[in-house]
Write a protein that holds these residues in place. Structure first.
Motif, PDB file in Angstrom:
ATOM      1  N   VAL A 171       0.646  -1.494   0.487  1.00  0.00           N
ATOM      2  CA  VAL A 171       0.374  -0.316  -0.131  1.00  0.00           C
ATOM      3  C   VAL A 171       1.077   1.401   0.018  1.00  0.00           C
ATOM      4  N   SER A 172       0.319   2.026  -0.590  1.00  0.00           N
ATOM      5  CA  SER A 172       0.418   3.607  -0.303  1.00  0.00           C
ATOM      6  C   SER A 172       0.421   4.464   0.410  1.00  0.00           C
ATOM      7  N   TYR A 173       0.884   6.133   0.661  1.00  0.00           N
ATOM      8  CA  TYR A 173       0.122   6.709   1.266  1.00  0.00           C
ATOM      9  C   TYR A 173      -0.992   7.280   0.552  1.00  0.00           C
ATOM     10  N   LEU A 174      -0.832   7.410  -0.751  1.00  0.00           N
ATOM     11  CA  LEU A 174      -1.653   7.880  -1.302  1.00  0.00           C
ATOM     12  C   LEU A 174      -3.013   7.145  -1.094  1.00  0.00           C
ATOM     13  N   ASP A 175      -3.178   5.654  -0.535  1.00  0.00           N
ATOM     14  CA  ASP A 175      -3.848   4.287  -0.648  1.00  0.00           C
ATOM     15  C   ASP A 175      -4.968   4.768   0.632  1.00  0.00           C
ATOM     16  N   VAL A 176      -4.283   5.081   1.664  1.00  0.00           N
ATOM     17  CA  VAL A 176      -4.670   5.577   2.615  1.00  0.00           C
ATOM     18  C   VAL A 176      -5.741   6.572   2.854  1.00  0.00           C
ATOM     19  N   PHE A 177      -5.965   7.216   1.667  1.00  0.00           N
ATOM     20  CA  PHE A 177      -7.172   8.704   1.324  1.00  0.00           C
ATOM     21  C   PHE A 177      -7.812   7.828   0.063  1.00  0.00           C
ATOM     22  N   LYS A 178      -7.719   6.621   0.055  1.00  0.00           N
ATOM     23  CA  LYS A 178      -9.054   6.384  -0.667  1.00  0.00           C
ATOM     24  C   LYS A 178      -9.630   5.444  -0.589  1.00  0.00           C
ATOM     25  N   SER A 179      -9.713   4.836   0.450  1.00  0.00           N
ATOM     26  CA  SER A 179     -10.810   4.318   1.389  1.00  0.00           C
ATOM     27  C   SER A 179     -11.549   4.848   2.513  1.00  0.00           C
ATOM     28  N   LYS A 180     -12.023   4.753   2.300  1.00  0.00           N
ATOM     29  CA  LYS A 180     -14.006   5.705   3.185  1.00  0.00           C
ATOM     30  C   LYS A 180     -12.978   5.336   4.888  1.00  0.00           C
ATOM     31  N   GLU A 181     -13.215   3.787   4.558  1.00  0.00           N
ATOM     32  CA  GLU A 181     -12.535   3.092   5.908  1.00  0.00           C
ATOM     33  C   GLU A 181     -11.154   3.407   7.394  1.00  0.00           C
ATOM     34  N   MET A 182     -10.527   4.006   5.697  1.00  0.00           N
ATOM     35  CA  MET A 182      -8.726   4.526   6.461  1.00  0.00           C
ATOM     36  C   MET A 182      -9.112   5.825   6.598  1.00  0.00           C
ATOM     37  N   ARG A 183     -10.332   6.365   5.820  1.00  0.00           N
ATOM     38  CA  ARG A 183      -9.900   7.838   6.698  1.00  0.00           C
ATOM     39  C   ARG A 183     -10.056   7.818   7.309  1.00  0.00           C
ATOM     40  N   ILE A 184     -11.614   6.913   7.777  1.00  0.00           N
ATOM     41  CA  ILE A 184     -12.209   7.698   9.608  1.00  0.00           C
ATOM     42  C   ILE A 184     -10.980   6.970  10.947  1.00  0.00           C
ATOM     43  N   ALA A 185     -10.244   6.240  10.727  1.00  0.00           N
ATOM     44  CA  ALA A 185      -9.318   5.760  11.256  1.00  0.00           C
ATOM     45  C   ALA A 185      -8.015   6.562  11.022  1.00  0.00           C
ATOM     46  N   ILE A 186      -7.460   6.963  10.016  1.00  0.00           N
ATOM     47  CA  ILE A 186      -6.682   8.307  10.172  1.00  0.00           C
ATOM     48  C   ILE A 186      -6.645   9.478  10.261  1.00  0.00           C
ATOM     49  N   LEU A 187      -7.594  10.266  10.281  1.00  0.00           N
ATOM     50  CA  LEU A 187      -8.424  10.895  11.230  1.00  0.00           C
ATOM     51  C   LEU A 187      -8.261  10.900  12.225  1.00  0.00           C
ATOM     52  N   ALA A 188      -9.131   9.587  13.095  1.00  0.00           N
ATOM     53  CA  ALA A 188      -9.041   9.223  14.745  1.00  0.00           C
ATOM     54  C   ALA A 188      -7.581   9.193  14.955  1.00  0.00           C
ATOM     55  N   GLY A 189      -6.911   8.679  14.455  1.00  0.00           N
ATOM     56  CA  GLY A 189      -5.746   8.631  15.123  1.00  0.00           C
ATOM     57  C   GLY A 189      -4.768   9.749  15.470  1.00  0.00           C
ATOM     58  N   ALA A 190      -4.846  10.471  13.948  1.00  0.00           N
ATOM     59  CA  ALA A 190      -3.752  11.528  13.601  1.00  0.00           C
ATOM     60  C   ALA A 190      -4.506  12.779  14.723  1.00  0.00           C
ATOM     61  N   GLY A 191      -5.980  13.008  14.245  1.00  0.00           N
ATOM     62  CA  GLY A 191      -6.214  13.967  15.629  1.00  0.00           C
ATOM     63  C   GLY A 191      -5.785  13.996  16.333  1.00  0.00           C
ATOM     64  N   LEU A 192      -6.062  12.849  17.458  1.00  0.00           N
ATOM     65  CA  LEU A 192      -5.693  12.724  18.549  1.00  0.00           C
ATOM     66  C   LEU A 192      -4.575  13.303  19.029  1.00  0.00           C
ATOM     67  N   GLN A 193      -3.412  12.655  17.907  1.00  0.00           N
ATOM     68  CA  GLN A 193      -2.112  12.667  18.036  1.00  0.00           C
ATOM     69  C   GLN A 193      -1.875  14.180  17.738  1.00  0.00           C
ATOM     70  N   ALA A 194      -2.616  14.750  17.309  1.00  0.00           N
ATOM     71  CA  ALA A 194      -2.322  16.299  17.320  1.00  0.00           C
ATOM     72  C   ALA A 194      -2.941  17.247  18.909  1.00  0.00           C
ATOM     73  N   PHE A 195      -3.988  16.407  19.078  1.00  0.00           N
ATOM     74  CA  PHE A 195      -4.890  17.587  20.300  1.00  0.00           C
ATOM     75  C   PHE A 195      -3.560  17.188  21.214  1.00  0.00           C
ATOM     76  N   GLN A 196      -3.229  15.939  21.441  1.00  0.00           N
ATOM     77  CA  GLN A 196      -1.939  15.908  22.523  1.00  0.00           C
ATOM     78  C   GLN A 196      -0.981  17.100  22.507  1.00  0.00           C
ATOM     79  N   GLN A 197      -0.787  17.588  21.707  1.00  0.00           N
ATOM     80  CA  GLN A 197      -0.166  18.340  21.530  1.00  0.00           C
ATOM     81  C   GLN A 197      -0.333  20.185  21.605  1.00  0.00           C
ATOM     82  N   PHE A 198      -1.425  20.125  21.421  1.00  0.00           N
ATOM     83  CA  PHE A 198      -2.034  21.249  21.507  1.00  0.00           C
ATOM     84  C   PHE A 198      -3.243  21.786  22.295  1.00  0.00           C
ATOM     85  N   THR A 199      -3.168  20.812  23.060  1.00  0.00           N
ATOM     86  CA  THR A 199      -4.427  21.108  24.545  1.00  0.00           C
ATOM     87  C   THR A 199      -2.927  21.695  25.828  1.00  0.00           C
ATOM     88  N   GLY A 200      -2.391  21.687  25.351  1.00  0.00           N
ATOM     89  CA  GLY A 200      -1.191  22.613  25.802  1.00  0.00           C
ATOM     90  C   GLY A 200      -0.048  21.711  26.857  1.00  0.00           C
TER      91      GLY A 200
END
Length: 565
Positions: free
Chosen positions: A324-353
């Motif tokens: 699989v490639s990095y672009l494949d992550v965004f082609k599937s709705k299932e994977m978009r949901i997963a990366i949104l949840a995972g990456a979003g948590l990582q971002a908020f871990q830092q942005f909550t201060g």
């Protein structure tokens, strides 16, 4: 095989309670976790080199003085120094080597913990560094640049070559970087060493959680992955002790930076005797080796069921593309949901201060009326210790109350503590009742650490280690870790400018607003993965992608299991 009958699922373990594994019941799994977690120790130890958390900034009445420009005056005001000291002077704790420098273009930055302590000694040895703020900044930040690159590449390395080889590679690169730093004949070689160390940390930050998760029984996976976070916070605590131990040793900065290679050498030596991830082996058709590893984790009856489950998952993966490639992550709705949840948590871990609150921890104690340098050092040790102890609480809670509930309760407490901190800084700046508001700020600091450490500390890493399908786990784990490092960099680069522009109180209030957004994000986008097998998590994502109500039924089965004695 239905969800209820999958090994490790609620229904399966209800039927066969004797097959349930606890945190300490299997020494083999725990040993794999601890050795892999040394990668977290590298992460935490060198993170404090790179982005640090609590510089011991002191008002100039207690420390040596040096004249700076108007930016420093407003910064002094934002730090809560008395008005008669906000006159363009700048305090520097020479003993601990932590200071604020003013850049030529008028903004400022925090020099950070161990690398900060080392930097003063580096400036003594290399005159060109003392004359160039650009070199000073580069020495400090180059490891963070390396970590971003390492995390981005680490996902692909994990998927292509395996978790074990990725760990060994990270150890080698980190060790070489530590040696290069310790032996650097000039600042440019030192910068190269910092880049290498960062690359090693970046790869390790991706690899350790995935390796641990894939070797863990689902019922204790969250706690075992959180053990890696405990190693991170332990590494942060260790950085203070190293800074303290080597301040009076000849060749101080070389020892401070060079000793960081010791954990990586230990991990490399131990990792040689540990197996590859059993799930990675099975998916790569090394089935006999995978079964050999699994046989040391599960009893014979459950082992057979686990193998059947892996075989079914392997067949499904085989029907997909081989790579699989990095672009494949965004082609599937299932994977978009997963990366949104995972990456979003990582971002908020830092942005909550978390780093912002830790930056201000010494100033908060000063507001309460305490002034000594020794107390500042003690405070930093105590705060780091609280962070580690809170993570231990999270290890227990994450598989008991679940990821979502733990994250939401954590964010609720973080929100309250940020409001308290904002109010105490705002009212303390007026000069009335500063002692009372100082103690209120200390309360806010304690509450922040108490709520953040068990929840938003480990939850993002646990969720990211389990939410992605096998074929995407390395790539997506690398992408989300990269988001974490970039978010870290954004906070480090923007916080002081915001604080000096609008004040510390309003800045903490902004962080409180971000925390509200994080709470809503978790409610809407983050599924509960407690106790679920990897296959169940994958099916859960598919149901979310289809908008099916079957997800609710799965979660209800989990809740029923929790209520049973």
């Amino acid at each position: 095989m239905t969800i209820e009958s999958m090994p490790g699922s609620s229904g399966y373990l209800d039927t066969y309670p004797g097959r349930r594994i606890t945190y300490f019941s299997n020494g083999y799994v725990l040993s794999l976790t601890v050795v892999a977690g040394i990668g977290g120790l590298l992460f935490g130890y060198d993170t404090d080199f790179m982005v640090g958390q609590s510089p011991w900034i002191k008002p100039p009445s207690y420390l040596g003085l040096c004249r700076l420009g108007p930016y420093s005056s407003s910064l002094a005001q934002s730090l809560g120094w008395p008005k008669n000291l906000q006159t363009g002077y700048h305090g520097a704790n020479v003993a601990n080597g932590l200071t604020i420098y003013e850049k030529n273009h008028g903004s400022g930055f925090f020099m950070v913990r161990v690398i900060s302590g080392a930097l003063l000694y580096i400036k003594d040895e290399f005159e060109v560094v003392s004359q160039s703020s650009f070199l000073q900044e580069t020495i400090v930040s180059m490891a963070l640049v390396g970590a971003i690159i390492g995390a981005a590449a680490g996902g692909w390395i994990n998927d292509a070559y395996g978790r074990k080889k990725a760990t060994l590679l990270a150890d080698v690169v980190f060790t070489i970087g530590a040696i290069v730093m310790a032996a650097a004949p000039d600042p440019y070689v030192l910068i190269a060493g910092r880049l290498l160390v960062g690359l090693g940390v970046g790869v390790a930050s991706v690899t350790a959680p995935v390796y641990i998760a894939e070797a863990s029984p689902s019922e204790i996976r969250g706690g075992l992955v959180s053990t890696n976070v405990l190693m991170i916070t332990g590494g942060q605590f260790l950085s203070y002790l190293v800074n303290l131990a080597f301040t009076e040793v000849p060749g101080t900065w070389r020892w401070m930076l060079g000793v960081s290679g010791v954990p990586s050498i230990i991990q490399f030596s131990l990792m040689l005797f540990l197996p590859e991830s059993p799930r990675w082996l099975y998916m790569k058709d090394n089935k006999s080796q995978a079964i050999s590893v699994l046989s040391k984790i599960y009893d014979p009856d459950r082992l057979e069921d686990e193998i059947d489950q892996l075989a079914a998952a392997s067949e499904e993966e085989r029907q997909r593309k081989n790579a699989v490639s990095y672009l494949d992550v965004f082609k599937s709705k299932e994977m978009r949901i997963a990366i949104l949840a995972g990456a979003g948590l990582q971002a908020f871990q830092q942005f909550t201060g978390i780093n912002t609150v830790m930056y201000y921890s010494p100033t908060i104690v000063q507001m309460a009326g305490f002034r000594s340098n020794q107390l500042a050092l003690l405070l930093s040790l105590i705060v780091a210790g609280m962070n580690a102890m809170g993570t231990i609480v999270g290890i227990y809670l994450i598989d008991y109350v679940g990821r979502r509930k733990l994250a939401l309760s954590s964010l609720s407490g973080v929100l309250v503590s940020l409001v308290i901190l904002s109010g105490s800084f705002y009212m303390g700046s007026s000069g009335s009742g500063s002692g009372l508001y100082g103690w209120l700020a200390v309360l806010g600091l304690a509450l922040y650490i108490a709520f953040f450490a068990p929840g938003m500390g480990p939850v993002p890493w646990a969720v990211n280690s389990e939410i992605y399908p096998q074929a995407y786990r390395g790539i997506c784990g690398g992408m989300s870790a990269t988001v974490n490092w970039i978010s870290n960099l954004i906070v480090a680069q923007s916080f002081l400018s915001i604080a000096t522009s609008i004040g510390t109180g309003p800045t903490f209030l902004i962080l409180a607003g971000v925390t509200v957004l994080a709470f809503v994000f978790v409610v809407v986008f983050v599924p509960e993965t407690k106790g679920l097998t990897f296959e169940e998590v994958e099916q859960l994502l598919k149901e979310r992608a289809r908008g099916s109500s079957q997800e609710r039924g799965l979660l209800e089965n989990q809740d029923d299991d929790d209520e049973e004695p």
